[in-house]
Enzyme design. Structure first.
Site, PDB file in Angstrom:
ATOM      1  N   ASP A   9       0.870  -1.171   0.000  1.00 60.03           N
ATOM      2  CA  ASP A   9       0.000   0.000   0.000  1.00 60.03           C
ATOM      3  C   ASP A   9       0.918   1.236   0.000  1.00 60.03           C
ATOM      4  O   ASP A   9       2.027   1.192   0.529  1.00 60.03           O
ATOM      5  CB  ASP A   9      -0.871  -0.030   1.266  1.00 60.03           C
ATOM      6  CG  ASP A   9      -1.631   1.258   1.472  1.00 60.03           C
ATOM      7  OD1 ASP A   9      -2.301   1.700   0.510  1.00 60.03           O
ATOM      8  OD2 ASP A   9      -1.558   1.822   2.573  1.00 60.03           O
ATOM      9  N   ALA A  10       0.437   2.348  -0.594  1.00 54.73           N
ATOM     10  CA  ALA A  10       1.272   3.557  -0.655  1.00 54.73           C
ATOM     11  C   ALA A  10       0.981   4.534   0.490  1.00 54.73           C
ATOM     12  O   ALA A  10       1.812   4.716   1.391  1.00 54.73           O
ATOM     13  CB  ALA A  10       1.078   4.256  -2.001  1.00 54.73           C
ATOM     14  N   TYR A  11      -0.220   5.134   0.472  1.00 56.78           N
ATOM     15  CA  TYR A  11      -0.528   6.226   1.413  1.00 56.78           C
ATOM     16  C   TYR A  11      -0.723   5.686   2.827  1.00 56.78           C
ATOM     17  O   TYR A  11      -1.674   4.966   3.106  1.00 56.78           O
ATOM     18  CB  TYR A  11      -1.791   6.964   0.966  1.00 56.78           C
ATOM     19  CG  TYR A  11      -1.707   7.517  -0.448  1.00 56.78           C
ATOM     20  CD1 TYR A  11      -0.779   8.505  -0.771  1.00 56.78           C
ATOM     21  CD2 TYR A  11      -2.546   7.043  -1.453  1.00 56.78           C
ATOM     22  CE1 TYR A  11      -0.700   9.017  -2.062  1.00 56.78           C
ATOM     23  CE2 TYR A  11      -2.468   7.551  -2.748  1.00 56.78           C
ATOM     24  CZ  TYR A  11      -1.552   8.533  -3.048  1.00 56.78           C
ATOM     25  OH  TYR A  11      -1.479   9.036  -4.316  1.00 56.78           O
ATOM     26  N   THR A  13       1.470   3.719   4.315  1.00 57.22           N
ATOM     27  CA  THR A  13       2.296   2.527   4.513  1.00 57.22           C
ATOM     28  C   THR A  13       3.745   2.803   4.080  1.00 57.22           C
ATOM     29  O   THR A  13       4.644   2.816   4.914  1.00 57.22           O
ATOM     30  CB  THR A  13       1.688   1.332   3.762  1.00 57.22           C
ATOM     31  OG1 THR A  13       0.397   1.065   4.310  1.00 57.22           O
ATOM     32  CG2 THR A  13       2.564   0.086   3.903  1.00 57.22           C
ATOM     33  N   ARG A  40      -8.208  13.596   5.195  1.00 57.43           N
ATOM     34  CA  ARG A  40      -7.850  12.184   5.009  1.00 57.43           C
ATOM     35  C   ARG A  40      -9.035  11.264   5.330  1.00 57.43           C
ATOM     36  O   ARG A  40      -9.304  10.298   4.604  1.00 57.43           O
ATOM     37  CB  ARG A  40      -6.637  11.833   5.868  1.00 57.43           C
ATOM     38  CG  ARG A  40      -6.233  10.370   5.879  1.00 57.43           C
ATOM     39  CD  ARG A  40      -5.742   9.879   4.535  1.00 57.43           C
ATOM     40  NE  ARG A  40      -5.201   8.504   4.605  1.00 57.43           N
ATOM     41  CZ  ARG A  40      -5.133   7.692   3.559  1.00 57.43           C
ATOM     42  NH1 ARG A  40      -5.539   8.071   2.364  1.00 57.43           N
ATOM     43  NH2 ARG A  40      -4.638   6.475   3.696  1.00 57.43           N
ATOM     44  N   SER A 116      -2.227   0.757  -5.110  1.00 55.22           N
ATOM     45  CA  SER A 116      -2.751   1.931  -4.398  1.00 55.22           C
ATOM     46  C   SER A 116      -4.048   2.440  -5.005  1.00 55.22           C
ATOM     47  O   SER A 116      -4.309   2.272  -6.200  1.00 55.22           O
ATOM     48  CB  SER A 116      -1.693   3.037  -4.443  1.00 55.22           C
ATOM     49  OG  SER A 116      -2.220   4.276  -4.001  1.00 55.22           O
ATOM     50  N   ASN A 117      -4.840   3.098  -4.152  1.00 62.29           N
ATOM     51  CA  ASN A 117      -6.025   3.822  -4.598  1.00 62.29           C
ATOM     52  C   ASN A 117      -5.673   4.996  -5.516  1.00 62.29           C
ATOM     53  O   ASN A 117      -6.516   5.461  -6.286  1.00 62.29           O
ATOM     54  CB  ASN A 117      -6.759   4.417  -3.385  1.00 62.29           C
ATOM     55  CG  ASN A 117      -7.664   3.411  -2.681  1.00 62.29           C
ATOM     56  OD1 ASN A 117      -8.062   2.403  -3.255  1.00 62.29           O
ATOM     57  ND2 ASN A 117      -7.983   3.690  -1.430  1.00 62.29           N
ATOM     58  N   LYS A 149     -10.142  -0.025  -2.712  1.00 65.34           N
ATOM     59  CA  LYS A 149      -9.989  -0.962  -1.607  1.00 65.34           C
ATOM     60  C   LYS A 149     -11.013  -0.634  -0.517  1.00 65.34           C
ATOM     61  O   LYS A 149     -11.237   0.539  -0.266  1.00 65.34           O
ATOM     62  CB  LYS A 149      -8.591  -0.848  -0.988  1.00 65.34           C
ATOM     63  CG  LYS A 149      -7.439  -1.017  -1.946  1.00 65.34           C
ATOM     64  CD  LYS A 149      -6.147  -0.691  -1.186  1.00 65.34           C
ATOM     65  CE  LYS A 149      -4.928  -0.726  -2.073  1.00 65.34           C
ATOM     66  NZ  LYS A 149      -3.702  -0.361  -1.319  1.00 65.34           N
ATOM     67  N   SER A 173       0.519  -3.437   4.562  1.00 67.78           N
ATOM     68  CA  SER A 173      -0.285  -2.229   4.751  1.00 67.78           C
ATOM     69  C   SER A 173      -0.365  -1.859   6.225  1.00 67.78           C
ATOM     70  O   SER A 173      -0.305  -2.727   7.098  1.00 67.78           O
ATOM     71  CB  SER A 173      -1.705  -2.429   4.199  1.00 67.78           C
ATOM     72  OG  SER A 173      -2.448  -1.226   4.289  1.00 67.78           O
ATOM     73  N   ASN A 175      -3.012   0.176   6.917  1.00 70.41           N
ATOM     74  CA  ASN A 175      -4.422   0.593   6.943  1.00 70.41           C
ATOM     75  C   ASN A 175      -5.345  -0.588   7.208  1.00 70.41           C
ATOM     76  O   ASN A 175      -5.387  -1.549   6.429  1.00 70.41           O
ATOM     77  CB  ASN A 175      -4.788   1.237   5.600  1.00 70.41           C
ATOM     78  CG  ASN A 175      -4.189   2.625   5.446  1.00 70.41           C
ATOM     79  OD1 ASN A 175      -4.411   3.496   6.291  1.00 70.41           O
ATOM     80  ND2 ASN A 175      -3.404   2.827   4.396  1.00 70.41           N
ATOM     81  N   PHE A 177      -8.556  -1.184   6.901  1.00 68.02           N
ATOM     82  CA  PHE A 177      -9.502  -1.595   5.853  1.00 68.02           C
ATOM     83  C   PHE A 177      -8.794  -2.358   4.751  1.00 68.02           C
ATOM     84  O   PHE A 177      -9.368  -3.269   4.140  1.00 68.02           O
ATOM     85  CB  PHE A 177     -10.228  -0.369   5.283  1.00 68.02           C
ATOM     86  CG  PHE A 177      -9.339   0.591   4.545  1.00 68.02           C
ATOM     87  CD1 PHE A 177      -9.136   0.459   3.183  1.00 68.02           C
ATOM     88  CD2 PHE A 177      -8.689   1.619   5.215  1.00 68.02           C
ATOM     89  CE1 PHE A 177      -8.312   1.342   2.497  1.00 68.02           C
ATOM     90  CE2 PHE A 177      -7.857   2.502   4.545  1.00 68.02           C
ATOM     91  CZ  PHE A 177      -7.664   2.366   3.187  1.00 68.02           C
ATOM     92  N   ASP A 178      -7.542  -2.001   4.505  1.00 68.61           N
ATOM     93  CA  ASP A 178      -6.758  -2.601   3.426  1.00 68.61           C
ATOM     94  C   ASP A 178      -6.249  -3.984   3.845  1.00 68.61           C
ATOM     95  O   ASP A 178      -6.231  -4.933   3.051  1.00 68.61           O
ATOM     96  CB  ASP A 178      -5.596  -1.651   3.137  1.00 68.61           C
ATOM     97  CG  ASP A 178      -4.889  -1.922   1.819  1.00 68.61           C
ATOM     98  OD1 ASP A 178      -5.463  -2.617   0.955  1.00 68.61           O
ATOM     99  OD2 ASP A 178      -3.770  -1.402   1.662  1.00 68.61           O
TER     100      ASP A 178
END
Lengths: 253, 253
Positions: A9-11, A13, A40, A116-117, A149, A173, A175, A177-178
């Site tokens: 994951d990017a944002y 992570t 956010r 990523s989203n 995601k 990740s 996150n 949810f991810d």
């Protein structure tokens, strides 16, 4: 069966989205923390709601809409140039300090990718600006499937792009949810725990007012109760090579 | 074309979910506001994430899981009896003071129903405990379709249960995600605006710390930027008969 790819994951992570707070505080003194957190939270909410309604717009649109919502709650407005500069800050968020070294250590034995989203243009700018592009075999956006995601459609492009089956992928990740979405999809999942339960509890019960930053951490950083727990938990990206190695041994056992 | 049915969201629209705060504060002194807000925010989040992952569990399970998450952030635990009592508080939340009169005024000319995320058992207890059952022709749970709002599947049972087409339904909600979902589905939508932009702005910029209650209002009470706006906005349930009348005249014009 071995772990053939490590997908990030990017944002939140690999990249610290909290690093936009400086730009926002400079633009709207006194409101940096509030705007950063609400922006956010609404950005994620809008990504979920659009997927649920099957009304996809790309992550740049979602990021702009959620910033507009957030500024509106304060009765603030930004002219086009300032608004653009704040949105652009998402393309220059800082990698966590241990990101490059972790990718470098994993690279000899694994394919490495981001899922990523973010829209393709946002992700392209992000990995180039940060220099992490040199380690990555693929930068995959959910945009190809028009679903965010943890919709399972968002995870599907990995198999095709990297040529590995879900159980050969270690997905990383921070996150919740991810993590649940990736586990539900069938990946091996490693959670990065950046805020321990004890640290959060100390913030919540220390007697100081519970402000936007603390509430945001309370909502977003703890183990979710969704029934799809990660295979491993580490406290930093630097611990990944060892954690991936353990997953790999377990998979081969 | 006329408006033949008025369909209400339950939690937050006909019923004030904030009324659980008293039970929580009595159980965990000093934490009533924090637990109430985080519980509600995570409850909605879990409903969205489960729908996205296609891992439906009913709203009682989601309500329990989100309460467990919330207590966990504080390092608190409740024994089974106390936990059950707090969850049960959702079955006795108070109707807004003008709910009964609004339903009574609408009843002669419209079919009246609730469409809610709540499980059938939760909704049954809720409408009986509050006495609103006497006005309602149907109490419809999304449970039949195993998907939460704003997933379009959640809105589909209305047509069958009430025998009217989506454009003959005035759907009433104070929840932004629900307003967008209902509009995207095809209902006529009336938004209840319980917190004006000016009131929220005053709370956010008045100099007092932004606590959980204010942050929750900032996240949940304002017009969303999702591109699916309501047909009408009123500030209380008491204004509904007139608003439904106007929608009806417009539909017949």
């Amino acid at each position: 069966m071995t772990i053939r790819a490590v997908v990030f994951d990017a944002y939140g992570t690999l990249y610290d989205v909290q690093s936009v707070a400086g730009v926002i505080e400079a633009a709207f003194p006194g409101h940096g923390d509030y705007i950063t957190q609400v922006w956010r939270l609404k950005q994620l909410e809008y990504s979920w709601l659009r997927s649920l309604m099957d009304r996809y717009e790309d992550f740049l649109a979602v990021t702009r809409d959620s910033l507009n919502y957030t500024l509106g709650t304060l009765g603030l407005a930004a002219d086009a140039a300032l608004f653009g500069r704040i949105v652009e800050a998402y393309n220059t968020v800082s990698p966590y300090p241990d990101a490059a070294a972790a990718l470098e250590a994993l690279k000899p034995n694994h394919r490495l990718a981001i899922l990523s989203n973010g829209s393709p243009a946002m992700l392209d700018a992000l990995v180039r600006n940060s220099g992490l592009d040199r380690y990555l075999d693929a930068v995959i956006s959910v945009d190809a499937r028009k679903a965010y995601k943890p919709d399972r459609r968002a995870y599907e492009p990995v198999e095709h792009r990297l040529g590995c089956r879900p159980e050969e992928v270690a997905f990383v990740s921070s996150n919740g949810f991810d993590i649940a979405g990736a586990r539900s999809f069938g990946f091996k999942v490693i959670r990065i725990e950046r805020v321990t339960p004890a640290a959060l509890r100390a913030d919540l019960t220390g007697g100081a007012p519970i402000g936007p930053g603390t509430l945001s951490r309370a909502l977003r950083t703890q183990s979710e109760r969704l029934g799809f727990d990660p295979h491993a938990v580490v406290n930093a990206l630097s611990a990944l090579p060892e954690a991936v190695g353990r997953l790999d041994s377990a998979a081969q056992a």
